[in-house]
Scaffold this motif. Sequence first.
Motif, PDB file in Angstrom:
ATOM      1  N   PRO A 144       2.000   8.777  13.535  1.00  0.00           N
ATOM      2  CA  PRO A 144       0.949   9.747  11.530  1.00  0.00           C
ATOM      3  C   PRO A 144       1.778   9.569  10.487  1.00  0.00           C
ATOM      4  N   GLY A 145       1.721   9.873   9.456  1.00  0.00           N
ATOM      5  CA  GLY A 145       2.543  10.183   8.508  1.00  0.00           C
ATOM      6  C   GLY A 145       2.104   9.218   7.204  1.00  0.00           C
ATOM      7  N   ALA A 146       1.818   9.604   6.295  1.00  0.00           N
ATOM      8  CA  ALA A 146       1.901   8.428   4.791  1.00  0.00           C
ATOM      9  C   ALA A 146       2.882   6.936   5.463  1.00  0.00           C
ATOM     10  N   ARG A 172      -3.372  13.047  -5.549  1.00  0.00           N
ATOM     11  CA  ARG A 172      -3.345  13.507  -4.806  1.00  0.00           C
ATOM     12  C   ARG A 172      -2.625  13.299  -3.968  1.00  0.00           C
ATOM     13  N   GLY A 173      -1.849  12.200  -3.577  1.00  0.00           N
ATOM     14  CA  GLY A 173      -1.552  11.611  -2.153  1.00  0.00           C
ATOM     15  C   GLY A 173      -0.245  10.201  -3.028  1.00  0.00           C
ATOM     16  N   TYR A 174       0.185  11.164  -3.871  1.00  0.00           N
ATOM     17  CA  TYR A 174       0.942  10.513  -4.365  1.00  0.00           C
ATOM     18  C   TYR A 174       2.745  11.190  -3.714  1.00  0.00           C
ATOM     19  N   ALA A 175       2.289  12.820  -2.912  1.00  0.00           N
ATOM     20  CA  ALA A 175       3.675  13.529  -2.579  1.00  0.00           C
ATOM     21  C   ALA A 175       4.058  12.618  -1.268  1.00  0.00           C
ATOM     22  N   ALA A 176       3.130  12.293  -0.377  1.00  0.00           N
ATOM     23  CA  ALA A 176       2.981  12.301   0.774  1.00  0.00           C
ATOM     24  C   ALA A 176       3.818  11.217   0.925  1.00  0.00           C
ATOM     25  N   GLN A 273      -6.268   5.295   5.451  1.00  0.00           N
ATOM     26  CA  GLN A 273      -6.398   7.191   5.112  1.00  0.00           C
ATOM     27  C   GLN A 273      -4.811   7.333   5.778  1.00  0.00           C
ATOM     28  N   VAL A 274      -5.183   7.806   3.780  1.00  0.00           N
ATOM     29  CA  VAL A 274      -3.040   8.502   3.472  1.00  0.00           C
ATOM     30  C   VAL A 274      -3.324   9.941   3.576  1.00  0.00           C
ATOM     31  N   PRO A 275      -2.765  10.656   4.807  1.00  0.00           N
ATOM     32  CA  PRO A 275      -2.191  12.436   4.846  1.00  0.00           C
ATOM     33  C   PRO A 275      -1.732  13.191   3.337  1.00  0.00           C
ATOM     34  N   VAL A 276      -1.798  14.135   2.647  1.00  0.00           N
ATOM     35  CA  VAL A 276      -1.802  14.208   1.613  1.00  0.00           C
ATOM     36  C   VAL A 276      -0.693  15.475   1.819  1.00  0.00           C
ATOM     37  N   ALA A 277      -0.624  15.967   3.015  1.00  0.00           N
ATOM     38  CA  ALA A 277       0.716  17.122   3.198  1.00  0.00           C
ATOM     39  C   ALA A 277       2.619  15.826   3.668  1.00  0.00           C
ATOM     40  N   ALA A 278       3.134  16.733   3.268  1.00  0.00           N
ATOM     41  CA  ALA A 278       4.147  15.783   3.015  1.00  0.00           C
ATOM     42  C   ALA A 278       4.734  16.874   3.936  1.00  0.00           C
ATOM     43  N   ASP A 283      -1.391  17.350  14.353  1.00  0.00           N
ATOM     44  CA  ASP A 283      -2.759  17.613  14.460  1.00  0.00           C
ATOM     45  C   ASP A 283      -3.831  17.489  13.570  1.00  0.00           C
ATOM     46  N   ILE A 284      -3.566  17.286  12.113  1.00  0.00           N
ATOM     47  CA  ILE A 284      -4.254  16.483  10.640  1.00  0.00           C
ATOM     48  C   ILE A 284      -4.039  14.975  10.616  1.00  0.00           C
ATOM     49  N   THR A 285      -3.802  14.082  11.844  1.00  0.00           N
ATOM     50  CA  THR A 285      -4.239  13.283  11.483  1.00  0.00           C
ATOM     51  C   THR A 285      -4.673  11.748  12.335  1.00  0.00           C
ATOM     52  N   PRO A 286      -5.749  11.260  11.657  1.00  0.00           N
ATOM     53  CA  PRO A 286      -7.157  10.737  12.437  1.00  0.00           C
ATOM     54  C   PRO A 286      -6.537   9.662  14.088  1.00  0.00           C
TER      55      PRO A 286
END
Length: 290
Positions: A144-146, A172-176, A273-278, A283-286
């Motif tokens: 998981p993770g960016a 919107r994905g740059y913060a992660a 796919q890249v997660p937005v959360a950082a 649990d939010i990772t494919p």
Amino acid sequence: MATILTNPQEVPAPAPPGRRYGLFDAAIMPGALSGSVVASGLTFAAEDCGVSVSLYNPGCEPPHPEKPFVEGMQWVESAPYWALTTYQCGTVGTAADDVARRVRRRYNAGVQWAIEATVWTGSGQAGVPSLSNATATTVTPDAPGAGAAIAALEEAFYDQHGYMGTIHMNQRGYAAAQYAGLLTRQGGAGALRTPLGSSWALGAGYGVTGPEGAAPDDGFVWAFMTPQVYLWETPVPQPDPVQTLDRLHNQWMAVTEAVWVHAWLCDTVMAVQVPVAAPATVDITPAVTP
């Protein structure tokens, strides 16, 4: 009692600040388009694609093995498209020079967004390459993770391409990506790269969907990786506003437009796919590769 003035006086508009970061910082602009390209589009031989180098051991004794030969090469094609800005206002109290300046500034403010949107979707233009419609290989990260997502994207891309690539992602994905330490400044002001040297094109005009318009999972955006992107633009002509004046209604009808063509070096395209959360959580990772 002080008198309150209700008739503001016009002053020169402040100069705009620096252009935001985006595709124009990651792409190479080789020069102005020629009239023949505007008329028919462009094509070039993709001589630098693939990693078709094999090892050959002739041995000491005959018969020696045959050397493999790879047939042909790819060709890149792209059709031109028009970027248009217009401005309408009354003639009373407004000069032609004011109108020309305003429509050009409106063009400058919005053209990067328009080109980014076209690179992402094609904007319905026939023959224009787009990320959403490219034949892209979907990459599944191992964790998981960016950081894991972008690392898997780069590894898959460089397994098939021998030169620096460009990662396209909505802002919107740059913060992660920043949290994962993937945004560094290399090669001069304004150039954002990964630690491996891949260019970042973080576009406000980009979408978040993936190959063939696939929606991302909740909490994710799609990112694409392509070879180096090239942008060509014609000189931006501005008809004299006097010539386009609507004299019947006393309206300035100003126009600024240019013809654009974009292409990337060859058709090696990857998507992840890249997660937005950082930081991202499991649990939010494919689902990742076992």
